[in-house]
Design a protein around this motif. Structure first.
Motif, PDB file in Angstrom:
ATOM      1  N   LYS A  78       0.837  -1.199   0.000  1.00 44.25           N
ATOM      2  CA  LYS A  78       0.000   0.000   0.000  1.00 44.25           C
ATOM      3  C   LYS A  78       0.872   1.248   0.000  1.00 44.25           C
ATOM      4  O   LYS A  78       2.022   1.222   0.441  1.00 44.25           O
ATOM      5  CB  LYS A  78      -0.939  -0.006   1.203  1.00 44.25           C
ATOM      6  CG  LYS A  78      -1.940  -1.159   1.192  1.00 44.25           C
ATOM      7  CD  LYS A  78      -2.898  -1.085   2.377  1.00 44.25           C
ATOM      8  CE  LYS A  78      -3.909  -2.217   2.308  1.00 44.25           C
ATOM      9  NZ  LYS A  78      -4.876  -2.160   3.449  1.00 44.25           N
ATOM     10  N   PHE A  79       0.326   2.346  -0.477  1.00 41.79           N
ATOM     11  CA  PHE A  79       1.109   3.573  -0.618  1.00 41.79           C
ATOM     12  C   PHE A  79       1.550   4.139   0.725  1.00 41.79           C
ATOM     13  O   PHE A  79       2.647   4.692   0.832  1.00 41.79           O
ATOM     14  CB  PHE A  79       0.314   4.613  -1.410  1.00 41.79           C
ATOM     15  CG  PHE A  79       0.081   4.196  -2.838  1.00 41.79           C
ATOM     16  CD1 PHE A  79       1.105   4.259  -3.769  1.00 41.79           C
ATOM     17  CD2 PHE A  79      -1.147   3.711  -3.239  1.00 41.79           C
ATOM     18  CE1 PHE A  79       0.916   3.859  -5.082  1.00 41.79           C
ATOM     19  CE2 PHE A  79      -1.359   3.308  -4.550  1.00 41.79           C
ATOM     20  CZ  PHE A  79      -0.327   3.378  -5.471  1.00 41.79           C
ATOM     21  N   THR A  80       0.713   4.011   1.735  1.00 43.99           N
ATOM     22  CA  THR A  80       1.112   4.487   3.060  1.00 43.99           C
ATOM     23  C   THR A  80       2.404   3.811   3.508  1.00 43.99           C
ATOM     24  O   THR A  80       3.327   4.470   4.009  1.00 43.99           O
ATOM     25  CB  THR A  80      -0.001   4.210   4.086  1.00 43.99           C
ATOM     26  OG1 THR A  80      -1.150   4.986   3.768  1.00 43.99           O
ATOM     27  CG2 THR A  80       0.467   4.570   5.493  1.00 43.99           C
ATOM     28  N   ALA A  81       2.489   2.514   3.306  1.00 40.96           N
ATOM     29  CA  ALA A  81       3.685   1.774   3.704  1.00 40.96           C
ATOM     30  C   ALA A  81       4.896   2.197   2.879  1.00 40.96           C
ATOM     31  O   ALA A  81       6.023   2.254   3.393  1.00 40.96           O
ATOM     32  CB  ALA A  81       3.437   0.275   3.546  1.00 40.96           C
ATOM     33  N   ILE A  82       4.686   2.510   1.604  1.00 39.32           N
ATOM     34  CA  ILE A  82       5.797   2.945   0.754  1.00 39.32           C
ATOM     35  C   ILE A  82       6.375   4.264   1.256  1.00 39.32           C
ATOM     36  O   ILE A  82       7.592   4.422   1.395  1.00 39.32           O
ATOM     37  CB  ILE A  82       5.338   3.075  -0.705  1.00 39.32           C
ATOM     38  CG1 ILE A  82       4.974   1.702  -1.275  1.00 39.32           C
ATOM     39  CG2 ILE A  82       6.429   3.742  -1.553  1.00 39.32           C
ATOM     40  CD1 ILE A  82       4.355   1.745  -2.654  1.00 39.32           C
ATOM     41  N   TYR A  83       5.491   5.227   1.542  1.00 39.23           N
ATOM     42  CA  TYR A  83       5.959   6.510   2.061  1.00 39.23           C
ATOM     43  C   TYR A  83       6.656   6.335   3.412  1.00 39.23           C
ATOM     44  O   TYR A  83       7.679   6.976   3.689  1.00 39.23           O
ATOM     45  CB  TYR A  83       4.797   7.483   2.200  1.00 39.23           C
ATOM     46  CG  TYR A  83       4.289   8.043   0.892  1.00 39.23           C
ATOM     47  CD1 TYR A  83       5.147   8.705   0.010  1.00 39.23           C
ATOM     48  CD2 TYR A  83       2.953   7.936   0.530  1.00 39.23           C
ATOM     49  CE1 TYR A  83       4.690   9.226  -1.187  1.00 39.23           C
ATOM     50  CE2 TYR A  83       2.478   8.461  -0.669  1.00 39.23           C
ATOM     51  CZ  TYR A  83       3.349   9.100  -1.518  1.00 39.23           C
ATOM     52  OH  TYR A  83       2.894   9.619  -2.710  1.00 39.23           O
ATOM     53  N   GLU A  84       6.108   5.475   4.251  1.00 38.92           N
ATOM     54  CA  GLU A  84       6.723   5.243   5.555  1.00 38.92           C
ATOM     55  C   GLU A  84       8.095   4.589   5.401  1.00 38.92           C
ATOM     56  O   GLU A  84       9.037   4.922   6.138  1.00 38.92           O
ATOM     57  CB  GLU A  84       5.804   4.368   6.412  1.00 38.92           C
ATOM     58  CG  GLU A  84       4.535   5.095   6.861  1.00 38.92           C
ATOM     59  CD  GLU A  84       3.571   4.176   7.590  1.00 38.92           C
ATOM     60  OE1 GLU A  84       3.742   2.931   7.487  1.00 38.92           O
ATOM     61  OE2 GLU A  84       2.639   4.690   8.245  1.00 38.92           O
TER      62      GLU A  84
END
Length: 460
Positions: free
Chosen positions: A268-274
């Motif tokens: 998921k994108f949230t995990a990528i940014y994190e």
């Protein structure tokens, strides 16, 4: 009006098959079933946050209404809709003959079905009146033409770049790659250190897969080859396109993208940014819409001291220079041919799209992509993030420009690109067969004339 939801979020929620959108919004006059009174133009808007909604209300809707004077003037009345229903509401309304005066789509390619159905008003008569040829970048205005007529106006433009955490690269002695060799060396070193070379995934948004096809074809095959294929002078079965997909497939197999095929489809994108903020991911190939999404994961907003930056796309072939910038129109707007007050509706549209300083203030305040207006460095507001300013200055001055799949491929071909690329990633479809399938579908759409206008690469 540039819609205030990221293109990824909009398409994810609406199920649109094309790209380039930030949100689908609509303007409709009284008599269209919108509930507005006879002297008003109603606006259906969907917003990612209350702050963005308020900014749009104050600086676009209310600001326009202050200029709407005289007996024929009609003010805008904004009605906020749910993000996950606004597109379907608009589509249903148009199909039933009670649609909005201004129809929003996810870019020029997605305007074509409306053109084919006879839903849109040609805007050519307004070009000189509003000076669109002078105010808008020529390629973006031309992209809204079909059958020799102008049917849509661009309201947001983007490109692709490489996003990264400077501290992560500095720690490991890396630099933003400018060539295939530099990219592959970084990826190999990152893998050896347990770091994800490229943050990637499509769990929340299946069309994200086409981002990789887009930047890979632009940096490996190059803009000239893409232009020739998009204009019918080269086939998608050409070895340069097949080899590009083969190389990309090989990188996925090595686990360089999102941890490999086994993880890519669940990331998921949230995990990528994190992961970028924590140093667990080195690079992120993404579009200009990143500016409206990335800040909450870095710095004080996220409770860390991480920062982010961007760099131009590297060259993946000796025949293609580094820094190719694929052109993208994030959203396009058209006027319903059944609009009762087309002159007033177009006047609103012009106000919300073609003013350079207003668009740059919107970009500075929200990070949402501006309309492709002609601006200079002096036009950028002083409070804009310098990284965002640098991005759009570079895009406006670009000499090596390419093509995004969601802007310049026809609708069915665009959908095929990301849906069938999933099968390539999993090994269920070979790169050769993938390109052959695209070629077959593209040739059908090309013969039917369902192709957005394609500007020639500079220098061609």
């Amino acid at each position: 009006m540039t819609p205030p939801v990221s293109r990824r979020r909009f398409l994810q929620l609406t199920g649109s098959a094309a790209l380039g959108a930030t949100a689908l919004s609509a303007l409709s006059a009284c008599g269209s079933g919108s509930g507005a009174s006879g002297n008003q133009i109603s606006y259906w808007g969907a917003f990612a946050s209350k702050d963005i909604e308020k900014y749009f209300q104050d600086n676009f809707v209310d600001a326009y209404n202050k200029t709407a004077t005289g007996p024929d003037a009609r003010k805008v009345q904004m009605s906020v809709k749910q993000i996950d229903t606004v597109a379907r509401l608009t589509q249903t309304a148009v199909a039933s003959g009670r649609g909005p005066d201004i129809i929003g789509t996810a870019g020029p390619a997605q305007t074509l079905p409306y053109v084919a159905n006879g839903n849109l008003l040609a805007l050519d008569a307004y070009v000189d009146k509003f000076g669109w040829s002078d105010n808008l970048l020529s390629w973006s205005l031309d992209a809204g033409r079909a059958d020799g007529k102008l049917y849509s106006l661009p309201s947001g433009y983007e490109t692709m770049a490489v996003f990264y955490n400077p501290a992560t690269l500095d720690k490991h002695g890396w630099k933003p790659p400018t060539s295939r060799t530099e990219f592959e060396d970084l990826c190999e070193d990152a893998m050896s250190k347990g770091i994800m070379p490229v943050g990637a995934g499509n769990a929340e948004f299946k069309a994200a897969t086409e981002w990789h096809v887009t930047w890979m074809w632009n940096t490996f095959a190059g803009p000239q080859a893409l232009y020739e294929a998009l204009t019918g002078k080269r086939r998608w079965t050409d070895p340069v396109f097949v080899e590009a997909i083969s190389v990309l497939k090989g990188w996925f197999d090595k686990g360089w993208f999102g941890g490999g095929p086994g993880k890519y489809f669940t990331n998921k994108f949230t995990a990528i940014y994190e992961d970028m903020a924590s140093g667990d991911a080195a690079l992120f190939f993404n579009g200009s819409w990143t500016f409206s999404e990335i800040d909450p994961y870095f710095g004080k907003a996220a409770g860390n001291d991480a920062t982010w930056d961007w760099a131009p796309l590297p060259s993946m072939s000796t025949g293609v220079p580094a820094g190719v910038q694929p052109l993208s129109i994030g959203t396009a707007y058209s006027v319903n041919k059944d609009c009762e007050h087309p002159d007033q509706a177009v006047d609103v549209l012009d106000y919300l799209v073609s003013d350079g300083p207003r668009q740059l203030e919107w970009l500075a305040a929200t990070g949402v992509a501006p309309a492709p207006v002609k601006v200079t460095e002096a036009d950028f507001p002083k409070d804009i993030d310098p990284r965002v300013e640098r991005h759009y200055i570079a895009l406006n001055a670009a000499t090596d420009v390419g093509y995004t799949t969601w802007t310049f491929w026809p609708p069915k071909s665009d959908t095929y690109i990301y849906e069938s690329m999933e099968k390539v990633i999993t090994g269920d479809l070979s790169p050769k067969d993938y390109c052959a399938g695209l070629d077959k579908l593209f040739q059908q759409e090309f013969k039917a004339g369902a192709i957005p206008p394609v500007p020639a690469p500079k220098g061609a």
